[in-house]
Each structure stands twice: as structure tokens, then as C-alpha cells.
Design an enzyme around this catalytic site. Sequence first.
Site, PDB file in Angstrom:
ATOM      1  N   HIS A  42       2.206  -5.218  -5.020  1.00 14.40           N
ATOM      2  CA  HIS A  42       2.091  -6.357  -4.102  1.00 14.40           C
ATOM      3  C   HIS A  42       3.498  -6.862  -3.795  1.00 14.40           C
ATOM      4  O   HIS A  42       4.369  -6.851  -4.662  1.00 14.40           O
ATOM      5  CB  HIS A  42       1.272  -7.492  -4.741  1.00 14.40           C
ATOM      6  N   ASP A  88      -7.412  -5.538  -3.764  1.00 14.12           N
ATOM      7  CA  ASP A  88      -8.178  -4.440  -3.156  1.00 14.12           C
ATOM      8  C   ASP A  88      -8.658  -3.403  -4.152  1.00 14.12           C
ATOM      9  O   ASP A  88      -9.433  -2.513  -3.791  1.00 14.12           O
ATOM     10  CB  ASP A  88      -7.304  -3.754  -2.095  1.00 14.12           C
TER      11      ASP A  88
HETATM   12  C1  SDX Z   1      -2.876  -6.892   0.564  1.00 11.99           C
HETATM   13  O1  SDX Z   1       0.928  -9.910   1.422  1.00 11.99           O
HETATM   14  C2  SDX Z   1      -0.252 -10.216   1.039  1.00 11.99           C
HETATM   15  O2  SDX Z   1      -0.517 -11.293   0.515  1.00 11.99           O
HETATM   16  C3  SDX Z   1      -1.298  -9.126   1.285  1.00 11.99           C
HETATM   17  C4  SDX Z   1      -2.670  -9.387   0.642  1.00 11.99           C
HETATM   18  C5  SDX Z   1      -3.385 -10.530   1.316  1.00 11.99           C
HETATM   19  O3  SDX Z   1      -4.285 -11.100   0.678  1.00 11.99           O
HETATM   20  O4  SDX Z   1      -3.113 -10.768   2.529  1.00 11.99           O
HETATM   21  O5  SDX Z   1      -2.523  -9.669  -0.748  1.00 11.99           O
HETATM   22  C6  SDX Z   1      -3.593  -8.167   0.808  1.00 11.99           C
HETATM   23  O6  SDX Z   1      -2.385  -6.318   1.506  1.00 11.99           O
HETATM   24  C7  SDX Z   1      -2.730  -6.384  -0.843  1.00 11.99           C
HETATM   25  C8  SDX Z   1      -1.901  -5.056  -0.920  1.00 11.99           C
HETATM   26  C9  SDX Z   1      -2.835  -3.903  -0.584  1.00 11.99           C
HETATM   27  N1  SDX Z   1      -2.066  -2.654  -0.413  1.00 11.99           N
HETATM   28  C10 SDX Z   1      -2.204  -1.640  -1.291  1.00 11.99           C
HETATM   29  O7  SDX Z   1      -2.855  -1.694  -2.334  1.00 11.99           O
HETATM   30  C11 SDX Z   1      -1.470  -0.370  -0.863  1.00 11.99           C
HETATM   31  C12 SDX Z   1      -0.648   0.171  -2.055  1.00 11.99           C
HETATM   32  N2  SDX Z   1       0.437  -0.774  -2.289  1.00 11.99           N
HETATM   33  C13 SDX Z   1       1.723  -0.489  -1.714  1.00 11.99           C
HETATM   34  O8  SDX Z   1       1.688   0.114  -0.443  1.00 11.99           O
HETATM   35  C14 SDX Z   1       2.747  -1.594  -1.941  1.00 11.99           C
HETATM   36  O9  SDX Z   1       2.624  -1.981  -3.244  1.00 11.99           O
HETATM   37  C15 SDX Z   1       2.733  -2.819  -1.075  1.00 11.99           C
HETATM   38  C16 SDX Z   1       2.769  -2.484   0.383  1.00 11.99           C
HETATM   39  C17 SDX Z   1       1.540  -3.680  -1.349  1.00 11.99           C
HETATM   40  C18 SDX Z   1       3.996  -3.606  -1.427  1.00 11.99           C
HETATM   41  O10 SDX Z   1       5.073  -2.815  -0.967  1.00 11.99           O
HETATM   42  P1  SDX Z   1       6.539  -3.133  -1.440  1.00 11.99           P
HETATM   43  O11 SDX Z   1       6.771  -4.608  -1.454  1.00 11.99           O
HETATM   44  O12 SDX Z   1       7.477  -2.273  -0.666  1.00 11.99           O
HETATM   45  O13 SDX Z   1       6.503  -2.634  -2.942  1.00 11.99           O
HETATM   46  P2  SDX Z   1       7.632  -2.860  -3.981  1.00 11.99           P
HETATM   47  O14 SDX Z   1       8.911  -3.301  -3.334  1.00 11.99           O
HETATM   48  O15 SDX Z   1       7.062  -3.707  -5.056  1.00 11.99           O
HETATM   49  O16 SDX Z   1       7.859  -1.363  -4.541  1.00 11.99           O
HETATM   50  C19 SDX Z   1       8.670  -1.199  -5.695  1.00 11.99           C
HETATM   51  C20 SDX Z   1       8.609   0.282  -6.041  1.00 11.99           C
HETATM   52  C21 SDX Z   1       9.006   1.210  -4.913  1.00 11.99           C
HETATM   53  O17 SDX Z   1       9.451   2.412  -5.543  1.00 11.99           O
HETATM   54  P3  SDX Z   1      11.082   2.629  -5.773  1.00 11.99           P
HETATM   55  O18 SDX Z   1      11.662   2.718  -4.377  1.00 11.99           O
HETATM   56  O19 SDX Z   1      11.555   1.430  -6.546  1.00 11.99           O
HETATM   57  O20 SDX Z   1      11.165   3.941  -6.550  1.00 11.99           O
HETATM   58  O21 SDX Z   1       7.258   0.645  -6.346  1.00 11.99           O
HETATM   59  C22 SDX Z   1       6.823   1.647  -5.449  1.00 11.99           C
HETATM   60  C23 SDX Z   1       7.715   1.552  -4.235  1.00 11.99           C
HETATM   61  O22 SDX Z   1       7.760   2.812  -3.580  1.00 11.99           O
HETATM   62  N3  SDX Z   1       5.437   1.308  -5.119  1.00 11.99           N
HETATM   63  C24 SDX Z   1       4.409   2.103  -5.371  1.00 11.99           C
HETATM   64  C25 SDX Z   1       3.276   1.378  -4.968  1.00 11.99           C
HETATM   65  N4  SDX Z   1       3.642   0.190  -4.482  1.00 11.99           N
HETATM   66  C26 SDX Z   1       4.991   0.144  -4.572  1.00 11.99           C
HETATM   67  N5  SDX Z   1       4.356   3.350  -5.899  1.00 11.99           N
HETATM   68  C27 SDX Z   1       3.110   3.879  -6.009  1.00 11.99           C
HETATM   69  N6  SDX Z   1       1.964   3.245  -5.669  1.00 11.99           N
HETATM   70  C28 SDX Z   1       2.008   2.006  -5.124  1.00 11.99           C
HETATM   71  N7  SDX Z   1       0.892   1.383  -4.770  1.00 11.99           N
END
Ligand code: SDX
Length: 439
Positions: free
Chosen positions: A315, A373
Site C-alpha cells: 500500500h 483487497d
Molecule cells: C487500493 O491509495 C489508497 O488508499 C488505495 C486504496 C483505497 O482504499 O482507495 O487503499 C485501495 O488501491 C489498495 C491497493 C490495491 N493494490 C494491490 O493490491 C496491487 C498490488 N500492490 C502494488 O501494486 C503496490 O503495493 C501498490 C500499488 C499498492 C503500492 O505501490 P508502491 O507505493 O509503488 O509500493 P512501494 O513503494 O511500497 O513498493 C516498495 C517495494 C518496491 O520494490 P523495490 O523497488 O523496493 O525492490 O515493494 C515492491 C515494489 O516493487 N512491491 C511489491 C508489491 N507492492 C510493492 N512487490 C510485490 N508485490 C506487491 N504487491
Amino acid sequence: MSGSNGSITITLDGTNRSTTLPLLSGTEGPDVADIRKLYANLGIFTFDPGYGETASCESKITYIDGDAGVLMYRGYPIEQLAEQSDFTEVCYLLMNGDLPNAKEFKEFRNGVTYHTMVHEQIRNFFNGFRRDAHPMAILCGVVGALAAFYHDNLDINDPEQRRIAAFRLIAKVPTIAAMAYKYSLGQPFVYPKNALANGPQGYARNFIHMLKSVPAEEYDVPDVLAKAMDRILILHADHEQNASTSTVRLAGSTGANPFACIAAGIAALWGPAHGGANEAVLKMLAEIGDVKNIPAFIEGVKDKNSNVKLMGFGHRVYKNFDPRAKIMKESCDEVLAALGVEHEPLLEIARELERIALSDDYFISRKLYPNVDFYSGIILKAMDIPTSMFTVIFAVARTVGWVSQWKELVEDPAQRIGRPRQIYTGASKRDYKPLSERG
Ligand code: SDX
């Protein structure tokens, strides 16, 4: 505006140029540097792709503390609302700022109930869609088209017209969502039923009725499903300045009508990184297929070249846990047990996936925990709702949050049209060359 809490001074290193800007404090959460005079004073912009460190507005609606796992609607903790309130009351709270008394609640609930029907000609839009059209495509199109039916009620500067538009959106989005589902089944549309809407968990009960009844037989909505749907709607109702809400606010800042703004929010929510994640979680669990395949799947997620994400994890704000995921997980156990499907294989895969991920340093070091989710889709699947409808149900819930945030924006005298800037790294000025000189 919030209170001032001193100032922040920015100095350009190696020069004698600096500026002092106000530091503002809210009721909760970090202070903000008011940079509205930064460019005028220092000739520089700030750079924050995705606005992760930027307060785009002042709001009194929802507060999130990502580190502490706190979510409050108008100051009330989500845990208490999920346990003690119902979605219609939460709609009143988000729209009006406090919990209603009995008279206020009755009036508000009637306001919603008596706007649930859609104009009969709305049915004609559906004939233009293929039966296998994704329901989010239908919802986005039909909600935007509502503006065509209320052109006499689109003056956003008229409080009464804003109020009516809010009721119409909160009330009609579930009706349109249910119509999209019925259309995919080739079944007749089912009209809303006021008697249901005015009962306990009425909004959720009426929605399930429109999803599952047929003209030949009304579906008797079990309390366990009405309560589960009501809780899902409460948990998804609002969430501060997330991507789809920010989209609604940006559209609203141009003076666009509320139906167009909410359609823009629906479009933004559809993305798998946002509201589309619940659908993606079920697809992920189905692809894993068996707990024995989890280790290989996890290795794939860690392989950056695979571009595979652990859907339902991570998140932008919550870096310890998503309080909604905790409540959803409890609901999951209750609903599946009540429906006698507690041994749903996908739930077992989800539980084992969560256990493995939460003990794996790759996810711990990146602060990746289950979000709202991760479990919601398992409950919806247990309620025999197709995966393609999961994000639609998220949109049904979030409509009240979008409408509340849109209303707050329109009523904010300080609000101006949204217009972010950029850092330009393209070509510097160069002269046009005729084709004959281009080699
Ligand atoms: C919602 O914003 C809100 O409030 C949204 C929401 C709402 O109520 O409106 O809460 C609803 O959208 C919840 C999120 C649902 N999405 C997912 O579950 C999809 C999977 N999650 C990711 O796509 C991701 O975690 C995000 C999009 C939610 C957040 O993206 P960020 O902010 O870019 O993630 P981060 O900066 O925390 O990532 C840190 C690291 C990165 O790797 P490195 O570059 O450090 O090596 O963690 C990795 C990211 O690539 N990473 C993941 C991951 N999420 C982040 N790796 C694997 N699986 C994942 N799900």
C-alpha cells in the site's frame, strides 16, 4: 484553513537566496509546508511524481495514519463503524460530518431510497454493450451518461442541486451496477425495493436483492450476506486522497458536473494497482491453484523481471497493516463458516500465502502487508458474486466517498483548478527543418 505552526526556510545552496514559508498543522498527522509562494519567491517547483509526499488539499473527511494502521471517517475509527454502524449511516456521516440523530437518519435514508430508480431510457444504453462487456466499462459509461438526464440540475454552485446530485449518485450507482450484472446473465433487470432499503442494512440488502432476485422469485436475502455486504461497503466507503478520489477532485476542480467526476473516479479505480486489485487477487489465487505451488509463485514475485506482483499486498500509505484487511479477514471467517464453505480452497491458499509472505524478508523489508483487497474477493466469491463484479462493488461503496470529497472541494472557497507542473527534460529550443534538409 488549518493552524499555523511556525515556518520552514528553504535556501538555495551556494547562493544567498532563501525563502521562508508557513508550516501548517492539521488536527492529526504531519505538518505541511505551504509552498504556494515557492515559485514566486525562489523560482523553483517541488518534484513529487505520484504525489506521495504532497498534500493536495485540506480535508475534514477521512484520516489515515499509515504507520499506526489508523483509519477514521470524520474522527470515528473504522473498527467501531464496521462493528456498530451501517452503510447508510456511514454515508450520512461522510456527507454531513457527524452521526445523524433518528430524525436526520430517517430523512437521509429516504433521500437515498427515493432516488434508487433510474430513468427507464437508461435501459437502452445496455443494448449497445456486448453481453460479455466488463461491468466496469458499463458502469463508467452509464454513470457518466446520467448527466444527460439531469441537465436542469447540474449547477454545482447551487447547494440544493449538489444535494440532489449526491443523493442520485449514492442511490443509483448500485442500481446501475446490478443492471450490469443482470445484463451479463441475460436476465431481466430487477427494480429496487423501498421496503428493503428502509430496513436493517437496507442499502446492502436492496443491492443484493437487485443482484439475485428474478421476476419469478424474489431472493430472500440472508442476514449473514446483508451484514457481510454492508461491512464491505463501509470498509471501502472512503480513503483520503487515493488515486480515484484525487481523480474526482481534479475533475471537480474544473467545474465538471458530478456525474462526469464520478465516472472519472470509476475509470481510475478500475486499474489493477487500485480498485482492480480485488479481481486480480482471485485470479492470482486461482493461478496458484494449490498451496504446494506457493513457494514457486513467491519466487516469481521476487524476480523483478517477472513483473509479477503479490496482488492484495502492499500500500502506498499503510506500512504496517491495513486496518480494513484485519476486519475483512475476520469477516471472511464468519461469512464462509455461516455459508458452510470455510474449507474454500482459495481461502486456504490465501491464508498460506499470507503466512509465507509475512515471514519472508523480501516482503517484510519492503513493508508489504495484506491490504483491503486481499480478503474482500474471497468473501464476494463465497457470496456467489462473479470476480468481474468485485471492482464494481468497490465503486458502489466508494461513490459516497467520492461524492463527499467532491462536495468538500466545490464548497472550499480556497480551491482552484488543479494544475500540477513538471520538470521538463525534453529538447531545448530548435528550428524547424524542411523535409528536404532532414537527410
Ligand atoms: C487500493 O491509495 C489508497 O488508499 C488505495 C486504496 C483505497 O482504499 O482507495 O487503499 C485501495 O488501491 C489498495 C491497493 C490495491 N493494490 C494491490 O493490491 C496491487 C498490488 N500492490 C502494488 O501494486 C503496490 O503495493 C501498490 C500499488 C499498492 C503500492 O505501490 P508502491 O507505493 O509503488 O509500493 P512501494 O513503494 O511500497 O513498493 C516498495 C517495494 C518496491 O520494490 P523495490 O523497488 O523496493 O525492490 O515493494 C515492491 C515494489 O516493487 N512491491 C511489491 C508489491 N507492492 C510493492 N512487490 C510485490 N508485490 C506487491 N504487491
